[in-house]
Design an enzyme around this catalytic site. Structure first.
Site, PDB file in Angstrom:
ATOM      1  CB  SER A  12      -0.954  -0.017   1.205  1.00 33.88           C
ATOM      2  OG  SER A  12      -1.933   0.985   1.055  1.00 33.88           O
ATOM      3  CG  ASN A  13      -0.564   4.635  -1.167  1.00 33.44           C
ATOM      4  OD1 ASN A  13      -1.230   5.356  -0.433  1.00 33.44           O
ATOM      5  ND2 ASN A  13      -1.094   4.009  -2.210  1.00 33.44           N
ATOM      6  NE  ARG A  14       4.350   8.051   5.114  1.00 35.40           N
ATOM      7  CZ  ARG A  14       5.053   9.155   5.289  1.00 35.40           C
ATOM      8  NH1 ARG A  14       6.045   9.427   4.482  1.00 35.40           N
ATOM      9  NH2 ARG A  14       4.749   9.994   6.255  1.00 35.40           N
ATOM     10  CB  SER A  15      -3.022   7.772   0.625  1.00 30.57           C
ATOM     11  OG  SER A  15      -4.287   8.374   0.687  1.00 30.57           O
TER      12      SER A  15
END
Ligand code: CTP
Length: 415
Positions: free
Chosen positions: A213-216
């Protein structure tokens, strides 16, 4: 004590005497962080529970308690007239009753009488008091007059009792206040408009317990939903973030929860043809594991090699299917060569607007309450939105969207 900025909305925060008075400090902190200038008023009874100094230290100006003896000869008209919003948290049964009756026998009730600003009250009291016919009738009367009531929650009360009457969470009170503020000063210029908004970072499964995933955080996407609702839009939110909308936005927003880029793509595709505006605020994963293991990858299997493949570009799909007059907005989080990369991205993606943030800068982007963006238009325009609460950034984006909706698609085609 903080300095007041020129464009800051002014919130008068009334605090009544009750055990939940200490939680008002958190409401003050959240509103201040969201960019409001907060002026606290404590009732005499509130000072039995918490000191004015605690509020003064965090607020835009010193907390006030009395109608008399202060620096200003008429503190209630000063505060009432400058307020963009008055929030009372906690509001006691006595305050509700005095507000209904139009009493003005202390600084808080006098300020409530002297204001034309919207009012939000968050009652807190014992269950027996909350359920009294008189209290319920007062709440109904206030609602009928347009006062926004943040209902108390259920839980542990003073003295160890459990029941309804506990002050709503400070985050819910602050979010409701911001939502009411968000609707002020904006026309309902998106009335009748169906806006599809995506939010959050998608999760691409590696196995049943792990994902890429990512840090959003989804905060900017949710701020867009709340701002669009305040401007009268009908909103569908396709979200990979597990966040709560403010109560007012939640009531009128259709929420579709998804995990992966593929799920988001399908959810967006099923709604987009009916949308007048699509805002892709989600941080869609660009890559996903080629295969997701059906069982947990345990250590005895050795260090796994995860092969990745590209996900579909949802925004590109939207642009290729765009119907006449539909406004499409993309986001770009960049860490280097920001404007150069974003300008190329706007041309490549073919959307109407690209909202660009430099996520390497302080207090910008992922998981922050604030953001600073440049809104690039396909017409070659660039609107700078300096560091501000995500709600304010959301309104700046919607200002551009609303303007595009009043120009014809031919006029906005780049030369
Ligand atoms: N986006 C999308 N589908 C993807 C990836 C991104 O719809 N698979 C959307 C995002 O929601 C955002 C915009 O495209 O609105 C730009 O995302 P970004 O990741 O910055 O663009 P990329 O094309 O992936 O470019 P980069 O090479 O910078 O990663």
């Amino acid at each position: 004590m903080g300095e007041r900025g020129v464009d800051q909305p002014v919130v008068v925060l009334g605090v009544c005497g009750g055990i939940a008075a200490y939680k008002a400090v958190e409401v003050l902190r959240l509103l201040t962080e969201a960019g409001c200038a907060v002026s606290p008023i404590l009732t005499e009874a509130a000072t039995e529970f918490i000191g004015p100094l605690t509020f003064s230290a965090l607020a835009a100006e010193p907390a006030e308690v009395s109608l008399y003896g202060g620096a200003h000869p008429s503190p209630h008209t000063r505060l009432g007239q400058k307020a963009d919003l008055v929030v009372v948290a906690p509001a006691t049964a006595d305050l509700l009753s005095r507000l209904v009756a139009g009493r003005s026998d202390d600084l808080l009730t006098a300020t409530l009488s002297a204001t034309t600003a919207p009012i939000v009250v968050a009652p807190a009291m014992h269950t027996e008091m909350w359920e009294q016919a008189s209290v319920q009738a007062n709440v109904a009367t206030l609602r009928g007059r347009g006062v926004v009531v943040v209902d108390p929650a259920s839980g542990r009360l003073a003295g160890g009792d459990v029941g309804t009457g506990r002050l709503a969470e400070p985050a819910v009170i602050a979010a409701t206040a911001l939502e009411v503020l968000g609707g002020i000063g904006h026309d309902r210029d998106l009335e009748g408009c169906h806006v599809l908004i995506t939010a959050g970072g998608t999760r691409e499964a590696i196995d049943p317990v792990r994902y890429v995933s990512n840090r959003s955080s989804g905060k900017q996407g949710y701020a867009l939903v709340e701002a669009a609702v305040a401007r009268g839009a009908r909103v569908t939110l396709v979200t990979a973030a597990r966040r709560a909308l403010t109560p007012l936005a939640a009531e009128v927003t259709t929420v579709v929860e998804v995990d992966s880029a593929d799920e988001m793509d399908r959810a967006v595709a099923s709604v987009s043809s009916a949308a007048d505006v699509v805002i892709m605020a989600a941080a869609v994963a660009d890559y996903r594991p080629v295969a997701s293991a059906s069982r947990k990858l345990t250590k005895d299997l050795g260090i796994p090699t995860i092969e990745l493949e590209q996900t579909a570009d949802i925004l590109a799909g939207l642009v290729s299917r765009r119907r006449h007059g539909q406004v499409i907005v993309g986001f770009a989080a960049e860490t280097h060569d920001v404007l150069e990369r974003a300008t190329a991205k706007l041309a490549r993606k073919g959307c109407d607007l690209l909202v660009v943030n430099d996520v390497a800068a302080d207090a910008v982007g992922f998981d922050h309450e604030t953001n600073a963006v440049v809104i690039l238009g396909a017409d070659g325009s660039a609107t700078d939105v300096p560091l501000a609460a995500k709600r304010i950034v959301a309104h700046a984006v919607l200002d551009r969207v609303a303007r595009l909706r009043t120009t014809t698609p031919i006029e906005r085609t780049p030369s």
